[in-house]
Enzyme design. Structure first.
Site, PDB file in Angstrom:
ATOM      1  N   TYR A  74      27.130 -48.519 -19.178  1.00 53.65           N
ATOM      2  CA  TYR A  74      26.751 -48.782 -18.088  1.00 53.65           C
ATOM      3  C   TYR A  74      26.838 -50.186 -17.491  1.00 53.65           C
ATOM      4  O   TYR A  74      26.237 -50.085 -16.344  1.00 53.65           O
ATOM      5  CB  TYR A  74      24.874 -48.747 -18.328  1.00 53.65           C
ATOM      6  CG  TYR A  74      23.897 -48.175 -17.043  1.00 53.65           C
ATOM      7  CD1 TYR A  74      24.001 -47.389 -16.125  1.00 53.65           C
ATOM      8  CD2 TYR A  74      23.018 -49.562 -17.081  1.00 53.65           C
ATOM      9  CE1 TYR A  74      22.972 -47.073 -15.796  1.00 53.65           C
ATOM     10  CE2 TYR A  74      22.397 -49.513 -15.608  1.00 53.65           C
ATOM     11  CZ  TYR A  74      22.141 -48.089 -14.900  1.00 53.65           C
ATOM     12  OH  TYR A  74      21.445 -48.910 -13.474  1.00 53.65           O
ATOM     13  N   PHE A 126      34.141 -49.622  14.727  1.00 52.21           N
ATOM     14  CA  PHE A 126      34.396 -49.103  13.563  1.00 52.21           C
ATOM     15  C   PHE A 126      33.519 -48.433  13.311  1.00 52.21           C
ATOM     16  O   PHE A 126      32.457 -49.106  13.572  1.00 52.21           O
ATOM     17  CB  PHE A 126      35.485 -49.653  12.118  1.00 52.21           C
ATOM     18  CG  PHE A 126      36.132 -47.733  11.747  1.00 52.21           C
ATOM     19  CD1 PHE A 126      36.841 -47.154  12.141  1.00 52.21           C
ATOM     20  CD2 PHE A 126      35.050 -47.464  10.805  1.00 52.21           C
ATOM     21  CE1 PHE A 126      36.976 -45.879  11.216  1.00 52.21           C
ATOM     22  CE2 PHE A 126      35.460 -46.761   9.678  1.00 52.21           C
ATOM     23  CZ  PHE A 126      35.608 -45.240  10.119  1.00 52.21           C
ATOM     24  N   THR A 127      33.560 -46.877  13.656  1.00 49.10           N
ATOM     25  CA  THR A 127      32.331 -46.504  13.796  1.00 49.10           C
ATOM     26  C   THR A 127      31.497 -46.606  12.814  1.00 49.10           C
ATOM     27  O   THR A 127      29.866 -46.975  13.059  1.00 49.10           O
ATOM     28  CB  THR A 127      32.686 -44.712  13.327  1.00 49.10           C
ATOM     29  OG1 THR A 127      33.351 -44.191  12.018  1.00 49.10           O
ATOM     30  CG2 THR A 127      33.841 -43.682  14.116  1.00 49.10           C
ATOM     31  N   ASP A 217      36.681 -57.315   7.558  1.00 48.96           N
ATOM     32  CA  ASP A 217      36.993 -55.940   6.312  1.00 48.96           C
ATOM     33  C   ASP A 217      38.754 -55.081   6.016  1.00 48.96           C
ATOM     34  O   ASP A 217      39.456 -54.710   7.402  1.00 48.96           O
ATOM     35  CB  ASP A 217      36.486 -55.209   8.369  1.00 48.96           C
ATOM     36  CG  ASP A 217      36.581 -53.437   7.366  1.00 48.96           C
ATOM     37  OD1 ASP A 217      37.782 -52.671   6.754  1.00 48.96           O
ATOM     38  OD2 ASP A 217      36.790 -52.414   9.108  1.00 48.96           O
ATOM     39  N   LYS A 260      42.276 -46.480   1.043  1.00 48.75           N
ATOM     40  CA  LYS A 260      43.218 -46.514   1.473  1.00 48.75           C
ATOM     41  C   LYS A 260      44.215 -47.307   1.046  1.00 48.75           C
ATOM     42  O   LYS A 260      44.591 -46.865  -0.444  1.00 48.75           O
ATOM     43  CB  LYS A 260      42.865 -46.990   3.080  1.00 48.75           C
ATOM     44  CG  LYS A 260      42.441 -46.155   4.387  1.00 48.75           C
ATOM     45  CD  LYS A 260      41.027 -46.101   3.723  1.00 48.75           C
ATOM     46  CE  LYS A 260      39.388 -45.811   5.184  1.00 48.75           C
ATOM     47  NZ  LYS A 260      38.581 -45.268   4.946  1.00 48.75           N
ATOM     48  N   ARG A 384      39.343 -39.676  17.945  1.00 49.31           N
ATOM     49  CA  ARG A 384      38.950 -40.271  18.471  1.00 49.31           C
ATOM     50  C   ARG A 384      39.171 -40.811  19.064  1.00 49.31           C
ATOM     51  O   ARG A 384      39.896 -41.638  20.490  1.00 49.31           O
ATOM     52  CB  ARG A 384      40.176 -41.807  17.223  1.00 49.31           C
ATOM     53  CG  ARG A 384      40.011 -41.217  15.423  1.00 49.31           C
ATOM     54  CD  ARG A 384      39.322 -42.318  14.588  1.00 49.31           C
ATOM     55  NE  ARG A 384      38.406 -41.865  14.905  1.00 49.31           N
ATOM     56  CZ  ARG A 384      37.318 -41.202  13.127  1.00 49.31           C
ATOM     57  NH1 ARG A 384      37.775 -42.556  12.210  1.00 49.31           N
ATOM     58  NH2 ARG A 384      36.087 -41.129  13.192  1.00 49.31           N
ATOM     59  N   PHE A 451      30.979 -36.934  15.157  1.00 49.59           N
ATOM     60  CA  PHE A 451      32.127 -36.582  15.152  1.00 49.59           C
ATOM     61  C   PHE A 451      31.875 -36.356  13.525  1.00 49.59           C
ATOM     62  O   PHE A 451      32.693 -34.897  13.558  1.00 49.59           O
ATOM     63  CB  PHE A 451      32.813 -37.882  14.719  1.00 49.59           C
ATOM     64  CG  PHE A 451      33.026 -38.602  13.864  1.00 49.59           C
ATOM     65  CD1 PHE A 451      32.323 -39.738  14.822  1.00 49.59           C
ATOM     66  CD2 PHE A 451      34.198 -38.739  13.668  1.00 49.59           C
ATOM     67  CE1 PHE A 451      32.546 -41.311  13.834  1.00 49.59           C
ATOM     68  CE2 PHE A 451      33.544 -39.640  12.673  1.00 49.59           C
ATOM     69  CZ  PHE A 451      32.618 -40.489  12.174  1.00 49.59           C
TER      70      PHE A 451
HETATM   71  N1  F0G Z   1      36.284 -49.978   7.962  1.00 45.72           N
HETATM   72  C1  F0G Z   1      37.161 -49.106   8.058  1.00 45.72           C
HETATM   73  C2  F0G Z   1      38.380 -49.653   8.831  1.00 45.72           C
HETATM   74  C3  F0G Z   1      37.323 -48.009   8.034  1.00 45.72           C
HETATM   75  O1  F0G Z   1      39.091 -46.308   8.179  1.00 45.72           O
HETATM   76  C4  F0G Z   1      36.398 -46.980   7.037  1.00 45.72           C
HETATM   77  C5  F0G Z   1      37.004 -45.446   6.682  1.00 45.72           C
HETATM   78  C6  F0G Z   1      35.662 -47.577   6.722  1.00 45.72           C
HETATM   79  C7  F0G Z   1      35.774 -49.449   6.674  1.00 45.72           C
HETATM   80  C8  F0G Z   1      34.362 -47.176   5.592  1.00 45.72           C
HETATM   81  O2  F0G Z   1      35.337 -46.608   4.573  1.00 45.72           O
HETATM   82  O3  F0G Z   1      35.023 -44.732   3.961  1.00 45.72           O
HETATM   83  O4  F0G Z   1      34.698 -45.533   2.547  1.00 45.72           O
HETATM   84  O5  F0G Z   1      32.856 -45.633   3.709  1.00 45.72           O
HETATM   85  N2  F0G Z   1      37.296 -44.988   7.282  1.00 45.72           N
HETATM   86  C9  F0G Z   1      38.095 -43.582   6.839  1.00 45.72           C
HETATM   87  C10 F0G Z   1      38.803 -42.873   7.835  1.00 45.72           C
HETATM   88  C11 F0G Z   1      36.465 -42.506   7.338  1.00 45.72           C
HETATM   89  O6  F0G Z   1      39.063 -41.453   8.195  1.00 45.72           O
HETATM   90  O7  F0G Z   1      39.261 -43.992   8.725  1.00 45.72           O
HETATM   91  P1  F0G Z   1      34.556 -46.047   3.926  1.00 45.72           P
END
Ligand code: F0G
Length: 461
Positions: A74, A126-127, A217, A260, A384, A451
């Site tokens: 843990y 980014f979303t 990021d 990624k 997108r 989305f």
């Molecule tokens: N920043 C970037 C540039 C991303 O592409 C993503 C995730 C995140 C942050 C968030 O990270 O998914 O681990 O919580 N991108 C995925 C995509 C969802 O399909 O582009 P996460």
């Protein structure tokens, strides 16, 4: 003797996973049941899955072996210390807070650093990143160069910050209203476009004069580093590993989605050189993720991330990773299909405004195109465009982004060039019948990150 020398993958295949081919009737039923949203399809109904490069990577035998070294204590797991050392060695950051994935790190960092009424500049939104900035009371401000919003511009560094836009924001709102600038490497929403090291150095100098920290990021930092090696004269003889190190050293804090670049299926972290932010983040992570030495990850998964980071900065890996994306992009260009130029690092982005010029943006051209590509041959891609962009939190209106794209995202080490040929041919078939394609409309719209779960129906007439 041919004068061209091709790249090839620096690995061979040890295990395979069968995939299913479906009939057109089956796909029509599946997409209807999924509300014309590729996120709602069952993976079993997908032939070639190019929804995302996130968590879809194939791990190496080393990483799988690493899973067996998982220390599931843990507190104080040895894999945490291995990961922290690796992050320090490869990414320079002194302090590590693991999280289950990237957005959890964004949540923690945004909550700690942003106050109500603050402005958060970034090289395109980014979303999840923007949502967490907004939830913390901030307003996102796009300071990316204009070329990033132009799908035809061949600018080699469309991820660059426009320093004049940055300066203007500082003059307008004052540096004390800017808790940090968020810099993404290999900018996802711009089409996987890199930022130049020179631009980052210039930004650092500007931020230093106003005491504004830089948050990195770093989700696709190695891919960005590869483009720097290929395109920035001064870095031609540097390794990807060295360039990654230099990028990170120019920033103060980082959020990472290990799903990624780091070649795993789950994981993320927040990393920082600031002791105060570190203390606060360590305290907050126990509320939302888990103790600060695992933060929502198992020991074995932290081990796989540590190994994946080391593999991700190999020049040969990057040449084949990005080489495969370029291969697909060039095939599509041969068919005359409109894509974002230059071809990005993690995927090829179709320009849906040009692909379906008869559909206005409120007829959701990218959403429509993604569902048509699935219907054609079972290839799953992602919207997108306006659907991903969401609504302005003040006015409630749709954001209508300049970029209306379909992302064809390539998982790392998963598919072959033959798969890429099939994908290109399938999209070419959709392009042939593009004039018959009608748009979609919303029938269900969730409040956050719509989305992912929105449902649509075809516009009739
Ligand atoms: N920043 C970037 C540039 C991303 O592409 C993503 C995730 C995140 C942050 C968030 O990270 O998914 O681990 O919580 N991108 C995925 C995509 C969802 O399909 O582009 P996460």
């Amino acid at each position: 003797m041919p004068n061209k020398r091709s790249w090839a993958e620096p690995w061979k295949i040890k295990m395979v996973e069968p995939i299913k081919m479906t009939t057109k009737e089956e796909r029509l039923t599946a997409i209807k049941e999924a509300g014309y949203n590729t996120f709602l399809l069952k993976s079993e109904d997908v032939y070639i899955d190019l929804l995302t490069d996130s968590g879809t990577n194939a791990m190496s035998d080393r990483q799988w072996a690493g899973l067996m070294l998982g220390d599931e204590a843990y507190a104080g797991s040895r894999n945490f210390y291995h990961l922290a050392e690796t992050v320090m060695e490869y990414y320079t950051y002194k302090n590590l807070v693991p999280t289950h994935q990237g957005r959890a790190a964004e949540h923690i960092l945004s909550t700690i650093m942003i106050k109500d009424g603050d402005f958060v500049p970034g090289n395109m939104y980014f979303t999840t990143t923007r949502l967490h900035q907004e939830l913390a009371g901030g307003t996102f401000v796009d300071v990316i160069v204009d070329e990033a919003h132009d799908t035809e511009s061949e600018h080699p560094f469309k991820g660059n910050v426009d320093l004049i836009k940055m300066q203007n924001l500082i003059d307008e709102v004052g540096a004390d209203k800017i808790p940090y600038v968020c810099i993404a490497t290999s900018v996802n929403m711009a089409g996987g476009q890199p930022i130049a090291l020179q631009n980052l150095k210039d930004l650092r100098a500007l931020c230093d004069s106003y005491d504004i920290p830089i948050v990195h990021d770093m989700t696709r930092v190695a891919e960005n580093a590869y483009f720097i090696q290929q395109r920035e004269e001064e870095y031609r003889n540097k390794t990807v590993r060295e360039i990654v190190h230099e990028i990170c050293s120019l920033t103060d804090h980082a959020t990472m989605s290990s799903k990624k670049d780091a070649l795993v299926n789950i994981g993320g972290f927040l990393a920082t050189n600031d002791e105060d932010v570190f203390m606060k983040a360590k305290n907050m992570v126990v509320m939302y993720e888990g103790l600060h030495t695992y933060g929502g990850m198992s020991g074995r998964d932290m081990e796989a991330v540590a190994i994946g980071i080391k593999e991700s900065v190999s020049d040969n890996h990057m040449a084949s990773r990005v080489g495969q994306v370029q291969y697909l992009g060039n095939k599509l260009i041969e068919y005359g299909i409109p894509i974002v130029m230059p071809i990005g690092s993690h995927g090829v982005f179709l320009d849906a405004k040009k692909f379906l010029p008869h559909l206005s943006q409120d007829m959701l051209p990218s959403q429509t195109l993604a569902s048509e590509i699935y219907i054609e041959n079972g290839v799953r891609t992602m919207e997108r465009g306006v659907v991903s962009a969401g609504r302005n939190k003040e006015t409630g209106e749709h954001y209508f982004p300049k970029l209306e794209l379909v992302r064809i995202t390539i998982p790392r080490r998963v598919y072959t060039q033959a798969h890429m040929d099939v994908v290109a041919e399938s999209i070419a078939a959709v392009y042939e019948r593009r004039n018959e394609i009608k748009g979609l409309k919303f029938v269900y719209e969730p409040e956050y990150l719509r989305f992912f779960q929105a449902r649509f129906s075809p516009i009739t007439n």
